[in-house]
Every structure is written in C-alpha cells, then in structure tokens.
Design a protein around this motif. Structure first.
Motif, PDB file in Angstrom:
ATOM      1  N   PHE A  47       0.918  -1.201  -0.040  1.00 53.29           N
ATOM      2  CA  PHE A  47       0.163  -0.062  -0.135  1.00 53.29           C
ATOM      3  C   PHE A  47       0.807   1.142   0.086  1.00 53.29           C
ATOM      4  CE2 PHE A  47      -2.541   3.070   2.587  1.00 53.29           C
ATOM      5  CZ  PHE A  47      -3.197   3.382   1.582  1.00 53.29           C
ATOM      6  N   VAL A  48       0.864   1.820  -0.999  1.00 55.93           N
ATOM      7  CA  VAL A  48       1.809   3.161  -1.528  1.00 55.93           C
ATOM      8  C   VAL A  48       1.256   4.413  -1.128  1.00 55.93           C
ATOM      9  CG1 VAL A  48       3.692   3.968  -2.914  1.00 55.93           C
ATOM     10  CG2 VAL A  48       3.123   1.448  -2.886  1.00 55.93           C
ATOM     11  N   ILE A  49       1.953   5.134  -0.484  1.00 57.74           N
ATOM     12  CA  ILE A  49       1.330   6.500  -0.007  1.00 57.74           C
ATOM     13  C   ILE A  49       2.468   7.583  -0.596  1.00 57.74           C
ATOM     14  CG2 ILE A  49       0.579   8.105   1.612  1.00 57.74           C
ATOM     15  CD1 ILE A  49       0.108   5.774   3.254  1.00 57.74           C
ATOM     16  N   VAL A  50       2.161   8.602  -1.431  1.00 58.89           N
ATOM     17  CA  VAL A  50       3.198   9.533  -2.108  1.00 58.89           C
ATOM     18  C   VAL A  50       2.577  10.865  -2.272  1.00 58.89           C
ATOM     19  CG1 VAL A  50       4.628  10.115  -4.181  1.00 58.89           C
ATOM     20  CG2 VAL A  50       3.983   7.789  -3.643  1.00 58.89           C
ATOM     21  N   PRO A  51       2.968  11.576  -1.082  1.00 56.55           N
ATOM     22  CA  PRO A  51       2.412  12.997  -0.799  1.00 56.55           C
ATOM     23  C   PRO A  51       3.281  14.044  -1.810  1.00 56.55           C
ATOM     24  CG  PRO A  51       3.379  12.050   1.082  1.00 56.55           C
ATOM     25  CD  PRO A  51       3.939  11.214   0.182  1.00 56.55           C
ATOM     26  N   ASP A  52       2.659  15.130  -1.907  1.00 57.76           N
ATOM     27  CA  ASP A  52       3.409  16.322  -2.625  1.00 57.76           C
ATOM     28  C   ASP A  52       3.254  17.090  -1.053  1.00 57.76           C
ATOM     29  OD1 ASP A  52       3.062  15.692  -5.167  1.00 57.76           O
ATOM     30  OD2 ASP A  52       1.316  17.011  -5.690  1.00 57.76           O
ATOM     31  N   LEU A  53       4.730  17.313  -0.579  1.00 57.97           N
ATOM     32  CA  LEU A  53       5.070  18.123   0.392  1.00 57.97           C
ATOM     33  C   LEU A  53       4.560  19.500   0.200  1.00 57.97           C
ATOM     34  CD1 LEU A  53       8.431  16.798   1.381  1.00 57.97           C
ATOM     35  CD2 LEU A  53       6.116  16.303   2.530  1.00 57.97           C
ATOM     36  N   PRO A  54       4.152  20.284   1.320  1.00 53.39           N
ATOM     37  CA  PRO A  54       3.470  21.773   1.078  1.00 53.39           C
ATOM     38  C   PRO A  54       4.316  22.766   0.136  1.00 53.39           C
ATOM     39  CG  PRO A  54       3.711  21.289   3.528  1.00 53.39           C
ATOM     40  CD  PRO A  54       4.362  19.972   2.657  1.00 53.39           C
ATOM     41  N   GLY A  55       3.695  23.536  -0.670  1.00 52.35           N
ATOM     42  CA  GLY A  55       4.428  24.276  -1.615  1.00 52.35           C
ATOM     43  C   GLY A  55       5.010  23.446  -2.847  1.00 52.35           C
ATOM     44  N   SER A  56       4.515  22.125  -3.046  1.00 52.13           N
ATOM     45  CA  SER A  56       4.952  21.026  -3.933  1.00 52.13           C
ATOM     46  C   SER A  56       3.813  20.621  -4.930  1.00 52.13           C
ATOM     47  CB  SER A  56       6.129  20.081  -3.576  1.00 52.13           C
ATOM     48  OG  SER A  56       7.033  20.680  -2.586  1.00 52.13           O
ATOM     49  N   GLY A  57       3.916  20.324  -6.170  1.00 51.76           N
ATOM     50  CA  GLY A  57       2.808  19.802  -6.903  1.00 51.76           C
ATOM     51  C   GLY A  57       1.650  20.455  -6.640  1.00 51.76           C
ATOM     52  N   ALA A  58       0.614  19.629  -6.015  1.00 55.90           N
ATOM     53  CA  ALA A  58      -0.854  20.180  -6.008  1.00 55.90           C
ATOM     54  C   ALA A  58      -0.832  20.804  -4.543  1.00 55.90           C
ATOM     55  CB  ALA A  58      -1.740  19.119  -6.128  1.00 55.90           C
ATOM     56  N   SER A  59       0.150  20.597  -3.682  1.00 57.06           N
ATOM     57  CA  SER A  59      -0.272  20.942  -2.216  1.00 57.06           C
ATOM     58  C   SER A  59       0.114  22.363  -2.102  1.00 57.06           C
ATOM     59  CB  SER A  59       0.779  20.204  -1.449  1.00 57.06           C
ATOM     60  OG  SER A  59       0.395  18.701  -1.426  1.00 57.06           O
ATOM     61  N   GLU A  60      -0.853  23.223  -1.264  1.00 61.42           N
ATOM     62  CA  GLU A  60      -0.620  24.555  -1.033  1.00 61.42           C
ATOM     63  C   GLU A  60       0.492  24.742  -0.044  1.00 61.42           C
ATOM     64  OE1 GLU A  60      -5.023  26.016  -1.529  1.00 61.42           O
ATOM     65  OE2 GLU A  60      -4.587  25.160   0.354  1.00 61.42           O
ATOM     66  N   MET A  61       1.170  26.038  -0.059  1.00 58.53           N
ATOM     67  CA  MET A  61       2.174  26.320   0.677  1.00 58.53           C
ATOM     68  C   MET A  61       1.720  27.346   2.264  1.00 58.53           C
ATOM     69  SD  MET A  61       5.335  26.208   0.774  1.00 58.53           S
ATOM     70  CE  MET A  61       7.009  26.743   1.727  1.00 58.53           C
ATOM     71  N   PRO A  62       1.789  26.756   3.430  1.00 54.06           N
ATOM     72  CA  PRO A  62       1.517  27.216   4.511  1.00 54.06           C
ATOM     73  C   PRO A  62       1.867  28.946   4.544  1.00 54.06           C
ATOM     74  CG  PRO A  62       2.394  24.872   5.118  1.00 54.06           C
ATOM     75  CD  PRO A  62       2.910  25.420   3.708  1.00 54.06           C
ATOM     76  N   ASP A  63       1.075  29.347   5.438  1.00 57.48           N
ATOM     77  CA  ASP A  63       1.514  30.925   5.645  1.00 57.48           C
ATOM     78  C   ASP A  63       2.796  30.963   6.630  1.00 57.48           C
ATOM     79  OD1 ASP A  63      -0.698  31.607   4.184  1.00 57.48           O
ATOM     80  OD2 ASP A  63      -1.894  31.732   5.985  1.00 57.48           O
ATOM     81  N   GLY A  64       3.686  31.567   6.626  1.00 55.32           N
ATOM     82  CA  GLY A  64       4.825  31.888   7.417  1.00 55.32           C
ATOM     83  C   GLY A  64       5.828  31.074   6.824  1.00 55.32           C
ATOM     84  N   GLU A  65       6.930  30.515   7.406  1.00 57.27           N
ATOM     85  CA  GLU A  65       7.945  29.803   6.971  1.00 57.27           C
ATOM     86  C   GLU A  65       7.875  28.432   7.359  1.00 57.27           C
ATOM     87  OE1 GLU A  65      11.919  30.900   7.035  1.00 57.27           O
ATOM     88  OE2 GLU A  65      11.898  32.651   6.347  1.00 57.27           O
ATOM     89  N   ILE A  66       8.253  27.337   6.312  1.00 57.34           N
ATOM     90  CA  ILE A  66       8.074  26.242   6.535  1.00 57.34           C
ATOM     91  C   ILE A  66       9.234  25.773   7.156  1.00 57.34           C
ATOM     92  CG2 ILE A  66       9.265  25.495   4.309  1.00 57.34           C
ATOM     93  CD1 ILE A  66       5.794  24.061   5.898  1.00 57.34           C
ATOM     94  N   SER A  67       9.212  24.474   7.862  1.00 56.00           N
ATOM     95  CA  SER A  67      10.277  23.870   8.492  1.00 56.00           C
ATOM     96  C   SER A  67      10.366  22.345   8.266  1.00 56.00           C
ATOM     97  CB  SER A  67      10.357  24.013  10.075  1.00 56.00           C
ATOM     98  OG  SER A  67       9.417  23.313  10.718  1.00 56.00           O
ATOM     99  N   ILE A  68      11.486  21.784   8.240  1.00 54.17           N
ATOM    100  CA  ILE A  68      11.630  20.451   8.256  1.00 54.17           C
ATOM    101  C   ILE A  68      10.758  19.682   9.235  1.00 54.17           C
ATOM    102  CG2 ILE A  68      13.155  18.146   8.140  1.00 54.17           C
ATOM    103  CD1 ILE A  68      13.677  19.984   5.754  1.00 54.17           C
ATOM    104  N   GLU A  69      10.591  20.119  10.264  1.00 57.82           N
ATOM    105  CA  GLU A  69       9.655  19.700  11.437  1.00 57.82           C
ATOM    106  C   GLU A  69       8.178  19.779  10.936  1.00 57.82           C
ATOM    107  OE1 GLU A  69      13.767  20.015  12.643  1.00 57.82           O
ATOM    108  OE2 GLU A  69      12.357  21.712  11.914  1.00 57.82           O
ATOM    109  N   ASP A  70       7.829  20.695  10.292  1.00 52.33           N
ATOM    110  CA  ASP A  70       6.607  20.851   9.890  1.00 52.33           C
ATOM    111  C   ASP A  70       6.051  19.902   8.900  1.00 52.33           C
ATOM    112  OD1 ASP A  70       5.921  23.094  11.250  1.00 52.33           O
ATOM    113  OD2 ASP A  70       6.605  24.686   9.636  1.00 52.33           O
TER     114      ASP A  70
END
Length: 267
Positions: A47-70
């Motif tokens: 069972f394979v799950i493949v995300p688009d991380l925030p700001g990549s592909g179809a995913s939206e970028m969160p407000d403010g600065e992103i972090s690896i921990e986010d």
C-alpha cells in the motif's frame, strides 16, 4: 488525489495498492511524481502513499516559514488518515534528498510509528559551512533570476555524466516538472534545510532496518559521507548505484525497484 488540511492549507497525496504501507517522500524542487517508476512497481505488493509536500505539486504552501519539522507533521497527519483503514499500525518511510531530512525528523519524534526508514540520496548530517554557503548563493540567485532560471541551471548537476550523455531527456523531464515552483517555496525550503540539526543520533538509536540508496556520482550527497552513515544503525540495507548521480530512482530505475522490493519484503 486525496488531501488533508494542514495549517488551513490543502496537502495532496496519492495512494494505491494493498499490503504493508510504504510512504515515499520527494526532495527539494520535486513533487510526488518523482516516484512514478517506484509507485507503479511497489503498488503491486504494498500500500503506497506518495504526498506532495507543502508548496510542491498540487499542495498549498502554509503561511509563514516552513520547516523540516513541519513537513514531518504533515507526514504524521497523512499516516494517521490512511493507516486507520488498514490493519497496520506501522509503516515504512523513505525520503529522497530533502525528503530524507523529513523522514529523519519524523523518526526522531515518532520512531514507534515506523517499521523501517529509508534514505534515498540523503544524509543525517547537518549542513556544514560550505553547504550553507552554497544554499545562500542559491537563494541569492533565485532572488535575482527567479525559480525557473535557477532550476534550469542546477538540475543537470543532479545527474551523472553518463546520464547526461545517454539520457538527456531525463534532465529535461525534471526541469519541465518543476517549472511551477515559486521562488518563495524554493527559498523557504533552502532556509529550512540550513536550519535542520544533525540527526545521526536517529540512525544510532533506530532499532528497525534503515535502507541506504547511494549514488556513486552524487554531487549533492558525497559518497564518503553516505558510506560513513551506513555504519550507524543496528540494521542497514545498502544499495550503491554505480551509474547514478542524485537521481537513482530515474537513472537506474530497475535496480532501484529491485532493491526496494527485495528489502521491503523482508520487513
């Protein structure tokens, strides 16, 4: 595509297949499509799950600065949403390059959620001063010239000389797939990578298998550093791509798929 809401933004991901869950995380200036060859093959057994991380592909970028921990929290939210429908309470997490940094951050905080960890052309070491200077110059270039010019300039360096000569279309395909990236997203991720801590302690304390997929001609993660970290975990599965740079999932896709399938079946 499915999605979750993270910090009031939509984060998209694909799923397919049945069996033990495996999540694949893309790297910097990539999206989930970077795993297209692995997704097609692994879904036959897992069972394979493949995300688009925030700001990549179809995913939206969160407000403010992103972090690896986010991004690690994004992984947790997706895993919580998907594993509830399976009989599994653990999954395998494999990250390419920056995706490996996210995987390590996740393993640092949620080790009990994983039955294996994978670093695909990635490292647990923090950026040294030289690497930080390279990223700072990259930020300056992006600021002055834009994301598209930056990616067209830097993308060829991700591939081996053999690939550049024999399969130049792979470079063009990667450039084309990343043309939608905003300068803001690239800059934020560069800053996030510079700020991330050393996480070699994660490899040392992780009791489950760690998969290392290494490019002999990788300019982004030098061979010496890649090999050194293989000695840190208690259990290590190691694959060296002799004809790859930083993009073994494309440059040597059959070898990558064979190694992943063989390793994952042992878990």
């Amino acid at each position: 595509m499915k999605h979750i809401i993270f910090q009031n933004k939509k984060i998209f991901y694909n799923t397919a297949g049945n069996g033990k869950p495996v999540m694949l995380l893309h790297g910097f200036a990539e999206d989930g499509n970077i795993w297209k060859y692995q997704f097609k093959k692994l879904k036959e057994k897992f069972f394979v799950i493949v995300p688009d991380l925030p700001g990549s592909g179809a995913s939206e970028m969160p407000d403010g600065e992103i972090s690896i921990e986010d991004c690690a929290e994004v992984v947790k939210a997706i895993a919580d949403a998907e594993l509830v429908s399976t009989n599994e309470n653990q999954f395998t997490l494999i990250g390419h390059s920056m995706g490996g940094y996210v995987a390590l951050a996740f393993a640092d905080k949620y080790p009990g959620c994983l039955n294996a960890l994978g670093l695909f052309h990635s490292t647990a070491y923090a950026d040294d001063d030289a690497k930080k200077e390279i990223r700072k110059k990259g930020i300056e270039f992006i600021t002055n010239n834009g994301a598209a010019s930056f990616l067209r300039t830097t993308t060829p360096n991700l591939f081996s000389e053999k690939t550049k000569k024999n399969s130049p279309e792979l470079i063009e395909n990667l450039v084309a797939s990343s043309k939608y990236f905003s300068s803001e997203a690239l800059i934020q991720y560069y800053r996030a990578m510079m700020k991330r801590p050393d996480r070699t302690h994660v490899l040392q304390s992780f009791k489950k298998p760690v998969l290392f997929l290494i490019g002999k001609n990788d300019n982004s993660v030098p061979l010496k550093a890649s090999m050194e970290q293989c000695y840190l975990p208690a259990i290590a599965y190691i694959k060296l791509f002799r004809n790859s740079g930083h993009m073994g999932m494309w440059e040597e896709r059959k070898a990558a798929n064979t190694f992943l399938l063989g390793s994952l079946k042992q878990l």
